[in-house]
Design an enzyme around this catalytic site. Structure first.
Site, PDB file in Angstrom:
ATOM      1  N   LYS A  75      54.764  39.023  43.075  1.00  0.00           N
ATOM      2  CA  LYS A  75      53.692  39.924  43.503  1.00  0.00           C
ATOM      3  C   LYS A  75      54.015  40.482  44.895  1.00  0.00           C
ATOM      4  O   LYS A  75      54.600  39.782  45.727  1.00  0.00           O
ATOM      5  CB  LYS A  75      52.372  39.140  43.518  1.00  0.00           C
ATOM      6  CG  LYS A  75      51.114  40.000  43.689  1.00  0.00           C
ATOM      7  CD  LYS A  75      49.842  39.130  43.587  1.00  0.00           C
ATOM      8  CE  LYS A  75      48.567  39.938  43.803  1.00  0.00           C
ATOM      9  NZ  LYS A  75      47.345  39.114  43.691  1.00  0.00           N
TER      10      LYS A  75
ATOM     11  N   SER B 110      43.690  40.934  40.697  1.00  0.00           N
ATOM     12  CA  SER B 110      44.585  41.861  41.358  1.00  0.00           C
ATOM     13  C   SER B 110      46.066  41.722  40.982  1.00  0.00           C
ATOM     14  O   SER B 110      46.834  42.637  41.230  1.00  0.00           O
ATOM     15  CB  SER B 110      44.450  41.669  42.868  1.00  0.00           C
ATOM     16  OG  SER B 110      44.913  40.379  43.247  1.00  0.00           O
TER      17      SER B 110
ATOM     18  N   SER C 282      42.298  36.391  40.537  1.00  0.00           N
ATOM     19  CA  SER C 282      43.363  37.392  40.487  1.00  0.00           C
ATOM     20  C   SER C 282      44.599  37.016  39.678  1.00  0.00           C
ATOM     21  O   SER C 282      45.456  37.855  39.438  1.00  0.00           O
ATOM     22  CB  SER C 282      43.800  37.760  41.912  1.00  0.00           C
ATOM     23  OG  SER C 282      42.893  38.680  42.475  1.00  0.00           O
TER      24      SER C 282
END
Lengths: 95, 477, 482
Positions: C73, C149, C173
């Protein structure tokens, strides 16, 4: 709790974020909405409840006073938007 | 109407740790800009703080020495504000649960004992250094993250001189603990003051003014005195005092309003989520307590009591721990019961040598035993005071022993009367006018004759004995 | 053989047997990414470089993740490689150091694949629409969001553009996008995985965690990234058990709690049916299930949006154009102008909203009413879980009240978006571990996720229950058509 445009403007200044007039308008309404929702917390009696700021029951996390190597200056400054010699540069700070 | 000042002091001291408060970067002073930084003290995204255990120990130690209650449970908070010397735009500090609180410091100000209450002692990280140029400012983060102890007094100091004395005692205590260099020139000790005036005898507090940018204790005293005059004038004119921060200007000897920080601050303190709390046990406190040495005020009292020093003299040597330790060592080694002779040497010739060399008496590196030897020579009348001072200077410069210098320079005084009488004969003969003057009552002539004998003996004659011999001879004739 | 479709576990076995090389793994992933990422948009930058220590792994067959590419990420620091949190304000930022999890991955023989996976700006969002690079699309339906997210990491694994991926979970997330994309995602116990090098959103809630195609891979990656780190004061000095030992396919006697507060209005009817079926399945495998109460559930979202935004407002103060990232440059300007314009210009709408909300709840006169009150209610939420875990081994819930929603469906209504985290937020507030795994599909073919929660530091329980469920259901084998 009502949050008016004036308050949002003040808070945006505290947070150092410039808002366009239209943004300010929209944000004030959205925040009003969100705070309205958040206000449901007021229903709960919390008088004798202690706050949780750390979820883990750990304490006294300490480090030995032993020097570690610092970053080479060029690596520390590699991302600097403005550099002069080995200094970071900012617009003049007026005291 | 009379006004009285109410003063509070906020003192910041750098703790003398090897590494910064929350990372392993060195705290060494005076290095290349931004060479002592890492992701943590630069506040790089993703980095996290871990507290230096020595810094916490030092903070507790200072708290205890200042008679504070050390908190069983202490934590860190974030103080949020934007400033370019603060890389995260928040400072890791302590808000409602400082390491220690509610203490006091006993001081002597203008010959009166005073107790100044300490509100709190807390640990935080220092900010970086800004250098202001014509069109921009430069930032050096080497100092960022150095552990800083904030010591806040209650607003109850009543005069600039008392503030000065508080600082002298406080600095001395911190130095005694060995936790800071307390060097104002290097910024390892800084002091801000707040002051308000009120009608004499009134209870409430007036409008508070904060004073910054004082670079010495003397400057703190002067800035406060300036503010008292300025505010008194305003009040007499019926004007109000603005609540503001004012900067002291050393050159003009005046304070002026600091405009940029006029807006009210809202620091939005909240518990630092990256640092779990700290629980300080009684065992830890007891351990640290044991490591606290005799503190300056106790030592001052003891020097006066045990060594017969005057308060004035004792103060000269006590505030620096190194000097006090050295002095004590000399006083102990000195073999006579009356310590006055060695004490006089410490606060006389030694202090004056130290002053000309801009250091403390301990830094002169004269071994205590050697100083005592030198004073013993004087005590035995073997050398003159004058010679002894020269010997001392040479001991400092060369590190040689007193006895060796005295021997090499042949400084032992002539004390046997037979050899002295011979010189006396000559001098009286050559200066019959002065001898006559003395006999006719001009006592000053005696000293002239003594001087002449000294000269003839190349300074080696014992002036006391000469004086005696001369008096006797001139009385006889 | 489509190498990119295999799991890490299978790839390690095949490497040991000499059936596949590290280069073939990378090549296969690269080809897949070239083929489908223009549609999915899981990655925001791509690089030909493979950053593994491949040389080392060739010779060391002991390393647990030898030659396994892991996608990262965009908020996890990689030394010298762009880490921008999908925000304009971190444009071009190359961290001078590796996050602890990256160091651990490298030490385990893994390589870093892709630069990096898409996310909501600073992890602010539930749909990956708040990325300065544009949204990631759900591999099961390109008109739907991937969740957020960590939408990029979830979609990359679901679309077989990644073998394994790391995300971060502050309020769901990892789990919510895992659920939307039909993969396995875990939020470890707070303190289990070092946060050092994770660009902070809300420090007291953030955890890094894995995405994987199945439970075994998830356990494998959790194993590698877990453990004490002296650089993170909130990292716990507890031994990390061998998680593969929990993969027994045996859950007889496990006591499962089902919170009544989670099956309420706003929940999609199909999701409800699928979750109930999954619970029945678990019962069928020998577990017992009983209703429980987590009485303060309805307060979790407001508590979360106070605590998380407050911490975020402070954590994001450092992005000011002084040391790194973007600086607004037009015209001559004062310092305060530079701050205001840099931050006003470079933060996206959601970031501004959260920073301002967070600043507000901490500001003078409001702290007690909002922030302090939220910390107290957090205590109550934690106590709810403590009480349940006295009698139950784990809690089973839906991961999200709905399957993946349409792109743009909720973006204009922040409050509606916030409410989509309603089932995941409590685990972060209580600091407990939680996993999401696929448990079925809606009629329209969108995956639904089952969430399992356990006591702090009992990730084994999650793996045990999840593995048994997975081994007795077909869902994890389903692949989207792209």
């Amino acid at each position: 709790m009502a949050i008016d445009k004036q308050t949002v403007k003040y808070i945006a200044h505290l947070a150092r974020i410039e808002l366009e007039p239209s943004e300010l308008e929209k944000l004030s309404l959205q925040l009003q909405d969100i705070l309205g929702f958040i206000d449901k917390l007021k229903k709960i009696e919390v008088k004798d409840i202690s706050p949780t700021s750390h979820i883990l029951a750990i304490s006294n996390v300490l480090r030995e006073d032993k020097p570690k190597e610092s970053l080479p200056i060029d690596k520390a400054m590699e991302n600097a938007p403005q550099r002069q010699g080995n200094f970071f540069v900012v617009p003049k700070v007026i005291e | 109407m009379e006004y009285e000042p109410i003063i509070g002091l906020e003192v910041h001291v750098h703790l003398k740790t090897k590494t910064k408060a929350f990372c392993g970067c060195s705290t060494e002073f005076g290095k290349e800009p931004n060479s002592q930084t890492c992701p943590v003290c630069l506040g790089f995204p993703g980095s996290l703080p871990v507290l230096n255990q020595v810094a916490l120990g030092y903070a507790i130690k200072v708290g205890l020495a200042l008679n504070c209650r050390v908190q069983e449970y202490t934590k860190f908070d974030r103080k949020n504000y934007f400033y370019p010397d603060l890389p995260k735009n928040y400072q890791i500090s302590q808000y409602d649960l400082p390491v220690a609180k509610d203490g006091f410091l006993d001081i002597d100000a203008q010959d009166k004992a005073r107790r100044i209450n300490i509100r709190r002692v807390h640990l935080e990280e220092d900010a970086g250094k800004l250098i202001h140029k014509q069109d921009c400012s430069l930032v050096d983060f080497n100092r960022t993250g150095i552990p800083l102890l904030e010591i806040v007094s209650e607003p109850e100091i009543s005069s600039p001189q008392e503030a000065y004395e508080y600082l002298v005692f406080l600095k001395s205590v911190v130095e005694y603990l060995g936790v800071s260099d307390c060097d104002m020139e290097k910024g390892s000790l800084r002091c801000d003051a707040n002051i308000s005036l009120r009608e004499e005898g009134a209870c409430g507090l007036g409008v508070k003014t904060e004073l910054k940018n004082m670079n010495s204790f003397r400057a703190v005293r002067e800035a406060l005195a300036f503010e008292i005059t300025r505010q008194t004038e305003l009040l007499i004119q019926g004007k109000t005092i603005a609540q503001e921060t004012r900067l002291w200007d050393e050159k003009s000897g005046a304070t002026s309003s600091m405009r940029s920080k006029e807006e009210a601050q809202d620091y939005r303190y909240f518990p630092e989520p990256d640092l779990p709390p700290f629980i300080i046990t009684q065992g830890q406190i007891d351990g640290i307590k044991k490591s606290i040495p005799e503190l300056p005020r106790e030592k001052l009292r003891r020097f006066i009591r045990d060594y017969g020093l005057s308060e004035y003299d004792a103060r000269i040597i006590v505030f620096s721990k190194k000097d006090a330790d050295y002095a004590e060592n000399c006083l102990e080694i000195f073999p006579e019961k009356n310590k006055k002779p060695i004490a006089n040497w410490l606060i006389g010739p030694l202090v004056s040598e130290a002053n000309t060399r801009h250091c403390g008496i301990a830094d002169l590196n004269v071994p205590a035993g050697e100083l005592v030897e030198l004073v013993k020579f004087v005590q035995r009348d073997e050398i003159s005071n004058l010679s002894a001072k020269l010997v001392l200077a040479e001991m400092i410069d060369t590190g040689k022993k007193a006895a060796d210098i005295i021997k090499a320079k042949n400084l032992i005084q002539i004390s046997d009367t037979a050899s002295l009488e011979k010189i006396l004969d000559e001098v009286v003969r050559e200066n019959s006018k002065s001898a006559l003057d003395y006999k006719q009552g001009k006592t000053g002539a005696l000293m002239f004759l003594v001087g002449q004998v000294m000269k003839k003996s190349q300074g080696k004659a014992n002036p006391k004995i000469i004086q005696e011999l001369l008096k006797r001879r001139l009385a006889d004739a | 053989m489509e190498i990119n479709k295999l799991t890490a576990y299978e790839l390690i076995k095949k490497q040991n047997a000499g059936e596949v090389t590290s280069q073939e793994i990378i090549d296969s992933l690269k080809k897949r990414t070239e083929d489908v990422d223009s549609k999915v948009k899981a990655y925001v930058r791509f690089s030909d470089k493979s950053f593994s220590n491949l040389q080392l792994t060739t010779y060391n067959l002991q390393l647990p993740l030898r030659s396994i590419p892991v996608s990262i990420k965009d908020n996890i620091c990689t030394e010298g490689l762009n880490t921008e949190c999908c925000s304009k304000i971190l444009q071009g930022f190359k961290p001078p150091y590796d996050a602890t999890v990256i160091r651990k991955l490298k030490e385990a023989g893994a390589s870093i694949f892709g630069l990096k996976t898409n996310m909501d700006e600073f992890a602010f969002g539930s749909s990956t629409e708040n990325s300065c690079f544009g949204p990631t699309r759900n591999p099961w339906n390109l008109e739907c969001v991937a969740g957020g997210s960590s939408g990029g990491s979830a979609a990359a694994v679901a679309a077989d553009e990644a073998i394994l991926a790391l995300g971060s979970d502050t309020g769901g997330s990892i789990r919510q996008p895992a659920s939307f994309c039909g993969v396995v995602g875990l939020k470890p116990t707070y303190g289990r995985v070092s946060r050092y090098g994770l660009i902070a959103f809300a420090s007291s809630l953030d955890q890094i965690g894995p995405f994987a195609k199945d439970v075994r891979d998830c356990a494998l990656l959790t194993q590698v990234i877990s453990g004490y780190d002296p650089n993170d004061s909130a990292s716990v000095e507890a031994e990390v058990p061998d998680y593969t030992k929990a993969l027994t396919n045996e859950i007889k006697g496990v006591k499962i709690g089902v919170p009544q507060e989670y099956f309420i209005q706003g929940m999609d009817a199909e999701v409800k049916d699928i979750i109930e079926e999954a619970i029945n399945k678990l019962k069928g495998l020998g577990a017992s299930a009983g209703q429980i109460s987590l009485a303060h559930t309805e307060y979790a979202v407001p508590v979360y949006y106070i605590i998380a935004t407050a911490e975020a407002s402070s954590n994001l103060a450092r992005f000011d154009g002084v040391q790194y990232g973007y600086r607004y440059r037009a015209g001559s300007q004062s310092l305060i102008d530079m701050y205001n314009k840099t931050r006003g210009d470079a933060f996206g709408d959601e970031a501004k909203r959260r920073i301002i909300l967070g600043t507000f709840v901490l500001s003078h006169g409001y702290y007690d009413a909002y922030y302090l009150r939220a910390l107290k209610v957090r205590t109550l939420i934690k106590q709810d879980f403590d009480a349940v875990f006295k009698d139950f081994d784990c809690i089973v819930t839906p991961t999200s009240p709905t399957p993946a929603f349409k792109i743009k469906e909720k973006i204009a209504d922040p409050l509606k978006m916030y409410l989509s985290d309603i089932y995941t937020i409590s685990a972060n507030l209580a600091g407990i571990p939680a996993i999401s795994l696929p448990c079925g599909f809606t009629k329209k073919g969108l995956p639904v996720g089952l969430q399992i929660l356990a006591r702090p530091f009992h990730e084994e329980m999650l793996f045990k229950v999840a593995y048994a469920y997975e081994q007795n259901t077909p869902w994890h084998k389903m692949k989207p058509e792209l």
